[in-house]
Design an enzyme around this catalytic site. Structure first.
Site, PDB file in Angstrom:
ATOM      1  N   LYS A   1      -1.146   4.194  -0.973  1.00  0.00           N
ATOM      2  CA  LYS A   1      -1.655   5.570  -1.063  1.00  0.00           C
ATOM      3  C   LYS A   1      -0.473   6.503  -1.363  1.00  0.00           C
ATOM      4  O   LYS A   1       0.593   6.351  -0.779  1.00  0.00           O
ATOM      5  CB  LYS A   1      -2.320   5.948   0.271  1.00  0.00           C
ATOM      6  CG  LYS A   1      -2.635   7.441   0.445  1.00  0.00           C
ATOM      7  CD  LYS A   1      -3.766   7.905  -0.445  1.00  0.00           C
ATOM      8  CE  LYS A   1      -4.022   9.402  -0.347  1.00  0.00           C
ATOM      9  NZ  LYS A   1      -4.799   9.913  -1.497  1.00  0.00           N
TER      10      LYS A   1
ATOM     11  N   ILE B   1      -9.604  14.017  -1.474  1.00  0.00           N
ATOM     12  CA  ILE B   1      -8.792  13.741  -0.288  1.00  0.00           C
ATOM     13  C   ILE B   1      -7.667  14.778  -0.167  1.00  0.00           C
ATOM     14  O   ILE B   1      -7.363  15.250   0.922  1.00  0.00           O
ATOM     15  CB  ILE B   1      -8.195  12.302  -0.343  1.00  0.00           C
ATOM     16  CG1 ILE B   1      -9.309  11.262  -0.596  1.00  0.00           C
ATOM     17  CG2 ILE B   1      -7.424  11.979   0.931  1.00  0.00           C
ATOM     18  CD1 ILE B   1     -10.447  11.257   0.394  1.00  0.00           C
ATOM     19  N   GLY B   2      -7.099  15.105  -1.301  1.00  0.00           N
ATOM     20  CA  GLY B   2      -6.034  16.120  -1.274  1.00  0.00           C
ATOM     21  C   GLY B   2      -4.690  15.563  -0.835  1.00  0.00           C
ATOM     22  O   GLY B   2      -3.903  16.246  -0.173  1.00  0.00           O
ATOM     23  N   LEU B   3      -4.449  14.301  -1.193  1.00  0.00           N
ATOM     24  CA  LEU B   3      -3.166  13.658  -0.914  1.00  0.00           C
ATOM     25  C   LEU B   3      -2.796  13.681   0.564  1.00  0.00           C
ATOM     26  O   LEU B   3      -1.632  13.840   0.929  1.00  0.00           O
ATOM     27  CB  LEU B   3      -2.036  14.309  -1.742  1.00  0.00           C
ATOM     28  CG  LEU B   3      -2.118  14.096  -3.250  1.00  0.00           C
ATOM     29  CD1 LEU B   3      -1.020  14.895  -3.955  1.00  0.00           C
ATOM     30  CD2 LEU B   3      -1.983  12.613  -3.617  1.00  0.00           C
TER      31      LEU B   3
ATOM     32  N   CYS C   1      -3.199  13.394 -10.097  1.00  0.00           N
ATOM     33  CA  CYS C   1      -4.221  13.592  -9.065  1.00  0.00           C
ATOM     34  C   CYS C   1      -4.962  14.895  -9.341  1.00  0.00           C
ATOM     35  O   CYS C   1      -4.327  15.948  -9.441  1.00  0.00           O
ATOM     36  CB  CYS C   1      -3.579  13.638  -7.680  1.00  0.00           C
ATOM     37  SG  CYS C   1      -4.725  14.254  -6.434  1.00  0.00           S
TER      38      CYS C   1
ATOM     39  N   LYS D   1       1.326   7.172 -13.956  1.00  0.00           N
ATOM     40  CA  LYS D   1      -0.146   7.152 -13.944  1.00  0.00           C
ATOM     41  C   LYS D   1      -0.683   8.375 -14.684  1.00  0.00           C
ATOM     42  O   LYS D   1      -0.433   9.513 -14.298  1.00  0.00           O
ATOM     43  CB  LYS D   1      -0.669   7.117 -12.510  1.00  0.00           C
ATOM     44  CG  LYS D   1      -2.175   6.866 -12.431  1.00  0.00           C
ATOM     45  CD  LYS D   1      -2.576   6.393 -11.054  1.00  0.00           C
ATOM     46  CE  LYS D   1      -4.051   6.107 -10.947  1.00  0.00           C
ATOM     47  NZ  LYS D   1      -4.423   5.647  -9.607  1.00  0.00           N
TER      48      LYS D   1
ATOM     49  N   GLY E   1     -10.070   1.839 -13.708  1.00  0.00           N
ATOM     50  CA  GLY E   1     -11.214   2.737 -13.907  1.00  0.00           C
ATOM     51  C   GLY E   1     -12.504   1.950 -13.868  1.00  0.00           C
ATOM     52  O   GLY E   1     -12.925   1.359 -14.860  1.00  0.00           O
TER      53      GLY E   1
HETATM   54  C1  DHB Z   1      -6.267  11.888  -4.652  1.00  0.00           C
HETATM   55  C2  DHB Z   1      -7.436  11.652  -5.314  1.00  0.00           C
HETATM   56  C3  DHB Z   1      -7.427  10.979  -6.486  1.00  0.00           C
HETATM   57  O1  DHB Z   1      -8.556  10.702  -7.164  1.00  0.00           O
HETATM   58  C4  DHB Z   1      -6.249  10.558  -7.010  1.00  0.00           C
HETATM   59  O2  DHB Z   1      -6.291   9.906  -8.159  1.00  0.00           O
HETATM   60  C5  DHB Z   1      -5.080  10.774  -6.367  1.00  0.00           C
HETATM   61  C6  DHB Z   1      -5.104  11.451  -5.162  1.00  0.00           C
HETATM   62  C7  DHB Z   1      -6.308  12.653  -3.422  1.00  0.00           C
HETATM   63  O3  DHB Z   1      -7.116  13.568  -3.342  1.00  0.00           O
HETATM   64  O4  DHB Z   1      -5.539  12.377  -2.492  1.00  0.00           O
END
Ligand code: DHB
Length: 310
Positions: free
Chosen positions: A44, A70-72, A128, A170, A248
């Site tokens: 992650k 999620i917002g990292l 992201c 990426k 994907g």
């Molecule tokens: C997050 C979401 C994504 O789809 C991604 O590719 C990278 C990060 C995220 O929100 O953390």
């Protein structure tokens, strides 16, 4: 059967990896799947400082996909090194650490801090879709780094200056010309490209008339995006010499084989892990069966094998 492939200086036993953000830091999967059979693990995304992530709800399932916002969320690089990496290091497969930042300097600092034995590579997440394009320091951004060839190149340059590890950039599908971006990161020495990141989308609850996601928009993944991903991989693989990693909507071995035929050297499994945490191994086994049935001896023999008559 020889399933091995090479990505930069990383040798993979097989071409099936788990995608960032869909497998945590692997420890939570240790009793469910033989981790050592995975081609490589992408962790992650981590950032310099801990992040709390976006407003819930953060997930919404769509007709053929998954929206996430999620917002990292993560505990930051120091926590990663101290508390997450020790387990990862012991698995015995290549560990690729995904990094994300608001500024070019943050990517540079992350790369420097991750110069640790046992980390095989860095995936540079410049795509992201769930981050607010903050105006920290002097950088005013209107686009993702992955949406501007010069910005994408600048991030890769900064990372390369600070690491000798294999770097994978990426890319986002949400660009006018993917080849321009791919060429720019290759020129700066990116060792590989992964494509694609999620596609920004939204969904609405018509009863409450509110967005389904707390932060309104999110990244769409899953089968819905597979044709887009295949097209981007095919275009990119014809443009650059570095390996392209396809991602994907891969749910089955057949999906993965499509990507290999379109020019992917390896693939990443993301959304499928949520349905079946052993999906990555089922895909690996299915590729092996396909190769046997078609009388190939090496996975390398089908990469870029698509017959387009052009
Ligand atoms: C997050 C979401 C994504 O789809 C991604 O590719 C990278 C990060 C995220 O929100 O953390």
């Amino acid at each position: 059967m020889d399933l091995s492939v090479k990505i930069g200086r990383i040798k993979l036993k097989n071409p099936v990896m788990v995608a960032s953000g869909t497998f945590g830091y692997a420890e939570e999967f240790k009793d469910i799947i033989n981790l050592k059979d995975i081609g490589a693990i992408i962790t992650k995304s981590i950032t310099l400082k801990p992040r709390r992530g976006n407003t819930p709800p953060r997930l919404w399932e769509t007709t053929a996909g998954l929206l996430n916002s999620i917002g990292l969320q993560n505990e930051g690089v120091e926590d990663f090194i101290k508390n997450k990496f020790p387990f990862l290091k012991g698995i015995g497969v290549p560990i690729i650490v995904s990094i994300a930042g608001d500024t070019i300097d943050e990517y540079a600092q992350l790369a420097k801090m991750l110069n640790i034995p046992g980390i095989s590579g860095i995936e540079i997440n410049i795509s992201c879709p769930n981050v607010k394009l903050r105006t920290t320091n002097y950088e005013l951004r209107t686009k993702l780094f992955a949406q501007d060839a010069k910005a994408a190149a600048a991030v890769v340059r900064a990372v390369k200056k600070n690491t000798k590890k294999t770097t994978i950039t990426k890319l986002s599908p949400e660009v006018t010309d993917i080849c321009e971006i791919a060429r720019a990161v290759e020129k700066e020495g990116s060792d590989a490209i992964s494509a694609i990141n999620t596609i920004k989308g939204m969904a609405v609850d018509i009863e409450t008339q509110k967005p389904r996601l707390g932060d309104i928009t999110g990244g769409l993944s899953g089968p819905a995006i597979k044709p887009v991903a295949l097209r981007i991989v095919w275009e990119t693989a014809q443009t650059v010499r570095i390996p392209v990693i396809g991602i994907g909507g891969i749910m089955t071995a057949d999906d993965a084989i499509e990507f290999l035929l379109c020019g992917a050297t390896a693939v990443q499994i993301g959304t499928a892990n949520f349905l079946n945490p052993q999906a990555v191994l089922a895909v690996k086994e299915g590729i092996e069966e396909y190769l046997k049935r078609k009388r190939y001896t090496r996975v390398n023999d089908i990469i870029r094998g698509i017959k387009t008559n052009v």
